[in-house]
Design a protein around this motif. Sequence first.
Motif, mmCIF file in Angstrom:
data_model
loop_
_atom_site.group_PDB
_atom_site.id
_atom_site.type_symbol
_atom_site.label_atom_id
_atom_site.label_comp_id
_atom_site.label_asym_id
_atom_site.label_seq_id
_atom_site.Cartn_x
_atom_site.Cartn_y
_atom_site.Cartn_z
ATOM 1 N N LEU A 13 -59.977 -7.692 108.183
ATOM 2 C CA LEU A 13 -58.572 -8.162 107.438
ATOM 3 C C LEU A 13 -58.952 -9.356 106.505
ATOM 4 N N LEU A 14 -59.762 -10.233 107.026
ATOM 5 C CA LEU A 14 -59.978 -11.654 106.040
ATOM 6 C C LEU A 14 -61.187 -11.247 105.296
ATOM 7 N N ASP A 15 -61.900 -9.926 105.153
ATOM 8 C CA ASP A 15 -63.062 -9.683 104.568
ATOM 9 C C ASP A 15 -64.129 -10.861 104.681
ATOM 10 N N LEU A 16 -64.504 -11.030 105.645
ATOM 11 C CA LEU A 16 -65.513 -12.175 106.088
ATOM 12 C C LEU A 16 -66.875 -11.821 105.682
ATOM 13 N N ASP A 17 -67.233 -10.358 105.365
ATOM 14 C CA ASP A 17 -68.563 -10.026 105.611
ATOM 15 C C ASP A 17 -69.262 -9.861 103.942
ATOM 16 N N ALA A 18 -67.988 -9.878 102.983
ATOM 17 C CA ALA A 18 -68.568 -9.548 101.478
ATOM 18 C C ALA A 18 -69.445 -10.500 101.102
ATOM 19 N N ASP A 19 -70.002 -10.045 100.126
ATOM 20 C CA ASP A 19 -71.090 -10.900 99.338
ATOM 21 C C ASP A 19 -70.702 -11.373 98.233
ATOM 22 N N PRO A 20 -70.107 -12.749 98.076
ATOM 23 C CA PRO A 20 -69.622 -13.113 96.978
ATOM 24 C C PRO A 20 -70.648 -13.359 95.877
ATOM 25 N N ASP A 21 -71.889 -13.634 96.064
ATOM 26 C CA ASP A 21 -72.734 -13.825 95.041
ATOM 27 C C ASP A 21 -72.945 -12.478 94.464
ATOM 28 N N ALA A 22 -73.102 -11.528 95.268
ATOM 29 C CA ALA A 22 -73.507 -10.135 94.453
ATOM 30 C C ALA A 22 -72.191 -9.787 93.605
ATOM 31 N N ILE A 23 -71.067 -10.156 93.840
ATOM 32 C CA ILE A 23 -69.854 -9.632 93.357
ATOM 33 C C ILE A 23 -69.652 -10.405 92.016
ATOM 34 N N ALA A 24 -69.937 -11.870 92.050
ATOM 35 C CA ALA A 24 -69.731 -12.619 90.859
ATOM 36 C C ALA A 24 -71.105 -12.573 89.959
ATOM 37 N N GLU A 25 -72.051 -12.146 90.525
ATOM 38 C CA GLU A 25 -73.223 -11.456 89.619
ATOM 39 C C GLU A 25 -72.777 -10.515 88.521
ATOM 40 N N ILE A 26 -72.099 -9.512 89.037
ATOM 41 C CA ILE A 26 -71.555 -8.456 88.109
ATOM 42 C C ILE A 26 -70.340 -8.830 87.323
ATOM 43 N N LEU A 27 -69.342 -9.138 88.412
ATOM 44 C CA LEU A 27 -67.978 -9.504 87.398
ATOM 45 C C LEU A 27 -68.015 -10.578 86.421
ATOM 46 N N GLY A 28 -69.157 -11.759 86.851
ATOM 47 C CA GLY A 28 -69.007 -12.992 86.143
ATOM 48 C C GLY A 28 -69.660 -12.678 84.706
ATOM 49 N N GLN A 29 -70.473 -11.644 84.348
ATOM 50 C CA GLN A 29 -70.936 -11.228 83.252
ATOM 51 C C GLN A 29 -69.872 -10.452 82.359
ATOM 52 N N THR A 30 -68.674 -10.177 82.873
ATOM 53 C CA THR A 30 -67.796 -9.469 82.100
ATOM 54 C C THR A 30 -66.755 -10.080 81.299
ATOM 55 N N SER A 31 -65.652 -9.317 81.037
ATOM 56 C CA SER A 31 -64.477 -10.187 80.486
ATOM 57 C C SER A 31 -63.727 -10.788 81.580
ATOM 58 N N LEU A 32 -64.166 -10.394 82.793
ATOM 59 C CA LEU A 32 -63.506 -11.097 83.972
ATOM 60 C C LEU A 32 -64.220 -12.620 84.484
ATOM 61 N N GLY A 33 -65.135 -13.017 83.601
ATOM 62 C CA GLY A 33 -65.856 -13.941 83.828
ATOM 63 C C GLY A 33 -65.091 -15.443 84.065
ATOM 64 N N PRO A 34 -64.109 -15.698 83.290
ATOM 65 C CA PRO A 34 -63.211 -16.978 83.588
ATOM 66 C C PRO A 34 -62.412 -16.985 84.767
ATOM 67 N N LEU A 35 -62.021 -15.689 85.210
ATOM 68 C CA LEU A 35 -61.214 -15.516 86.318
ATOM 69 C C LEU A 35 -62.263 -15.575 87.634
ATOM 70 N N VAL A 36 -63.458 -15.215 87.447
ATOM 71 C CA VAL A 36 -64.250 -15.252 88.704
ATOM 72 C C VAL A 36 -64.755 -16.911 88.648
ATOM 73 N N ALA A 37 -64.993 -17.581 87.781
ATOM 74 C CA ALA A 37 -65.399 -18.925 87.757
ATOM 75 C C ALA A 37 -64.086 -19.763 88.225
ATOM 76 N N ALA A 38 -62.987 -19.309 88.108
ATOM 77 C CA ALA A 38 -61.788 -20.129 88.571
ATOM 78 C C ALA A 38 -61.353 -19.968 89.974
ATOM 79 N N ARG A 39 -62.069 -18.523 90.467
ATOM 80 C CA ARG A 39 -61.570 -18.432 91.993
ATOM 81 C C ARG A 39 -62.857 -17.988 92.672
ATOM 82 N N PRO A 40 -63.915 -18.693 92.744
ATOM 83 C CA PRO A 40 -65.199 -18.333 93.442
ATOM 84 C C PRO A 40 -64.916 -18.034 94.991
#
Length: 461
Positions: free
Chosen positions: A273-300
């Motif tokens: 329910l709380l998505d506790l086991d996700a890997d935020p670093d792996a997600i940010a590594e991909i999405l942070g290099q795209t057009s969503l970069g500013p959103l990813v930086a704002a909501r780590p």
Amino acid sequence: MSPLELDFDSCYRAVSARDARFDGRFYTAVTTTRIYCRPICPARTPASRNVRFYRHAASAEAAGFRPCKRCRPELSPGDPGWDVRGDLVGRALRLIDDGGADEQGVAGLARRLHITERHLHRLFVAELGVGPLAVARTKRLLLAKQLLTETGLPVTDVAFAAGFGSVRQFNATMRETYGFTPSELRATAGPRVSDASLRLRLHRREPYDVEGVFAFLASRAIPGLEVADRTSYSRAVPGGTITLTPRQDHIALDVAVDDTRQLARVVARCRRLLDLDADPDAIAEILGQTSLGPLVAARPGLRVPGAFDGFELAVRAVVGQQISVAGARTLLGRIVARAAAPGGLFPAPSHLLETDLTGLGLTNRRIETLKDLAARLAEGQIDLDGGQDPAEAVAGLLEVPGIGPWTASYIALRALRDPDAWPTGDLVLKKRMAALGITDDHIERWRPWRAYAALHLWSSS
């Protein structure tokens, strides 16, 4: 690091640095002490010649190692590699977390996955080095160890809460595997609560967007079933209630139920329910290099809130089609008021199928969709709680009249935990992308984390 292989040098560097990014991904076993630890264990780093690495705690225990009392492997977040996998082993591990092996045995687990018990055992040994029975036993032991360490529950209650059939079996298994009895562990565990209240710590990977997750759940809380705000979330569960409260480095889970034998399921579903086991670093590594970069930086650490129950989430998705979140809450509250099971629980598929849903504000077509959906889940044609291949479940959902790509994708995103699900045709996503100057061709660049991309866009509004 590959989901199937462990590179010794990479693991040893992670252990030497006590790198929290690897917590839950593997376990370090020390041959001189016969103890296995988390990569973040504060103890002195052992010499490399005395170290073995294992992908799962059950593999370490099967090799004769005991869990460390200092770093407490039972507190590790789940391996994100298994969390996002929809193959047989990944689904089987989620069902074991959910208590499936405790209730139905390995044979029942295999039947739910539509394979033979022998084939399931072969798959587990190939990937983990141990069979599903050993994995289930380790899950029970680690949950029991946490209960003995953190709560004042009587040993008898701990045994049944962890999934053991008897206190005698519990004592024998713990002594055989860990070398000490439950009472001996409790005597050396240090300070704990003195009463019989049941509070557990659910650890998470940092960064974790606490405010975003709890705000999301609060805005969608169903009257009569859930009570939530930005600082806590409570809901009815079989036999009582649970409350989730964010703390500095974990989520506190308070359980108030008549029968604790469903505790493993409660813990597993709260983690999803709380998505506790996700890997935020792996997600940010991909999405942070795209057009969503500013959103990813704002909501780590942004997460995709999951579902406590797959059918409940599917009903939410159908009821919420083309209406506001507030409007959907009102209708869902009416459904719960009329069809709730004893204790205020969300109705099971078979119960909703028999409930008169007219006069609640639902259109006739929407009622027909809900009834058809409930019938398919009651008959086992669709499994939204982990037993079915996600692609097959989505295909089954699309056969229900009134469920289209958006609804099926939303269910996949939250109930089936598909990290790459994308709610096709979502109007809010289209508006946010247009406002940010993002064209449709960018959607493919967000794979394999499009579900998280969708949450970033929804949250940005």
